[in-house]
Write an enzyme that holds these catalytic residues in place. Structure first.
Site: not given
Length: 471
Positions: A145, A230, A232, A272
């Site tokens: 990302y 992570d 999410i 998300k």
């Protein structure tokens, strides 16, 4: 004498990345079906608008939550006053249980180990502050990302060293890639403090395999470093294999309450899975009491409002709603994902096989004029300015192979996605036609040149023959 700090004047934020520049171009000329039908369609933003109706229906059926009342009595004043930075207990409990539900209730989360933050951006930066000193490093698998260059580095001074993953194995993490990244950091005199992964992956849209998770746990155990997972996008896994959290792997390996257990930290968000990025709700989960205490103190710089916590605590505590929402949202994501893959396939473009997220990792290498990142940027500019689609080039995600792009599919209407696919198909056909015409022109030019050369040769031969006869 300088009047501003180095932080204010430095250029390490990453805002000049093509990832963010594409957004800027979209904002100058946004697509609108009525007002601007030829504008740029935003396919570079990982937001989900597919299940707003479910959220809005719940709000309509639960006026106490949205009206800030309890048993018909207003609690506005209670919520308007100061709340300490530990967060509302009811919300932390509801959030922990929601995280458990997404993971199939195979793991449990202690609300006391949750730290609330203003989104995942704040959570990742806070963990970087807690774990590393300026000049120390995290290893990240590529592609990753683009916002991590900002989130992990800009204010912390922490460095990122890439774990080079390749398309030959679907960009999966390997033991050799981990070790190569670790040794590269050492050559650069960087002390590695941890590995950070997104699971499911942003931008790949793939959930990490159990093999990869075990590999990561073994690696951080051997190197005596941290792991930030992570997660999410954990609730967006819409097809097999199902999502596996690193916490589940730790339990399977009987690592609870060990040193490794304390060095694994989760990042979560409702941006998300629930489609609420504007609510700015993120969280850190850690079994390390020192990390929890430090992160809680740091969270005072980015708190989640009491009103938001109250509303969402009521929503997430409604188990009937959350069960239906998670299932229905995943069904809708799978359908929309299939639309994008089918549309791209009709245009002669393939994607990495994926099972999660709000985007696809799209292979446009065959559309490059050469195997270079310059050619990738040339293609990206054509797609943004000529085709009118903002997508994210792989180079902005630090992909080592030119020609890959992240394309989002959940932040628009079906009709808009259909239009986007028609635009890209027209572009591919047009590009192929131009290439064919160029090739035909080159072929005709070559034939003409050959004929011209032959004529000259015949003329010279004839002239030479005549001259000899004259002598």
């Amino acid at each position: 004498m300088k009047l501003l700090s180095r932080k204010a004047t430095c250029n390490s934020h990453g805002q000049d990345s093509s990832y963010f520049l594409g957004w800027q171009e979209y904002e100058k000329n946004p697509y609108d079906e009525v007002r601007n039908p030829t504008g740029i369609i935003q396919m570079g933003l990982a937001e989900s608008q597919l299940s707003f109706d479910l959220l809005e229906s719940w709000l309509a059926e639960n006026p106490d939550a949205s009206g800030f009342t309890r048993n018909g009595e207003s609690i506005f004043r209670e919520l308007a006053l100061f709340q300490d930075y530990h967060g509302l207990p009811a919300f932390k409990k509801a959030l922990a249980e929601f995280m458990e539900e997404i993971r199939g209730n195979k793991v449990t989360f202690d609300p006391r180990n949750l730290v609330l933050t203003a989104g995942a951006t704040s959570a990742n930066e806070t963990l970087a502050f807690c774990i590393a000193e300026p000049g120390e490093a995290f290893l990240l698998p590529t592609p990753y990302y683009p916002g991590f260059d900002r989130d992990l580095k800009w204010r912390t001074g922490v460095e990122i060293v890439p774990i080079q993953c390749t398309g030959s194995n679907g960009f999966r993490i390997t033991e050799s890639a981990l070790e190569d990244a670790y040794q590269l950091a050492r050559k650069q005199n960087l002390r590695v403090k941890g590995v950070l992964v997104t699971n499911p992956s942003n931008p790949l849209g793939t959930a990490l395999s159990r093999r990869e998770l075990n590999l990561l746990v073994s690696f951080i155990s051997a190197k005596n470093i941290h792991l930030i997972s992570d997660e999410i996008y954990s609730g967006t896994v819409f097809s097999s294999p199902s999502f596996v959290s690193v916490m589940e792997v730790l339990l399977e390996r009987n690592l609870a309450n060990t040193q490794v257990w304390n060095r694994v930290h989760l990042v979560y968000s409702l941006s998300k899975d629930l489609g609420l990025p504007g609510f700015r709700v993120g969280a850190i989960y850690s079994n390390d009491n020192t990390v929890v205490a430090a992160a809680t103190k740091m969270s005072s710089f980015g708190l989640v409002s009491s009103q938001t916590q109250y509303l969402l605590s009521a929503m997430l505590a409604d188990k009937k709603f959350t069960k239906h929402y998670i299932f229905e949202n995943q069904v809708r994501l799978q359908k929309r994902h299939a639309m994008l893959v089918r549309g791209l396939k009709n245009a002669g473009i393939s994607c990495l096989d994926s099972n999660a997220g709000l985007f696809c990792w799209v292979d446009m290498r065959h559309l490059l004029t050469s195997k270079s990142f310059d050619a990738e940027m040339e293609l990206w500019k054509k797609i943004v300015y000529q085709v009118g689609l903002n997508i994210s080039p792989g180079s902005s995600c630090h992909c080592a192979e030119p020609g890959w792009f992240r394309v989002c599919f959940a932040n628009m209407l079906e009709e808009t996605l259909d239009l986007a696919m028609q635009r890209i198909k027209d572009f591919v056909v047009s590009t192929a036609t131009k290439s064919s015409n160029t090739g035909r022109s080159h072929h005709l030019s070559s034939k003409y040149s050959a004929r011209k050369s032959l004529s000259k040769w015949v003329f010279r031969l004839s002239f030479h023959h005549d001259s000899e006869n004259e002598r």
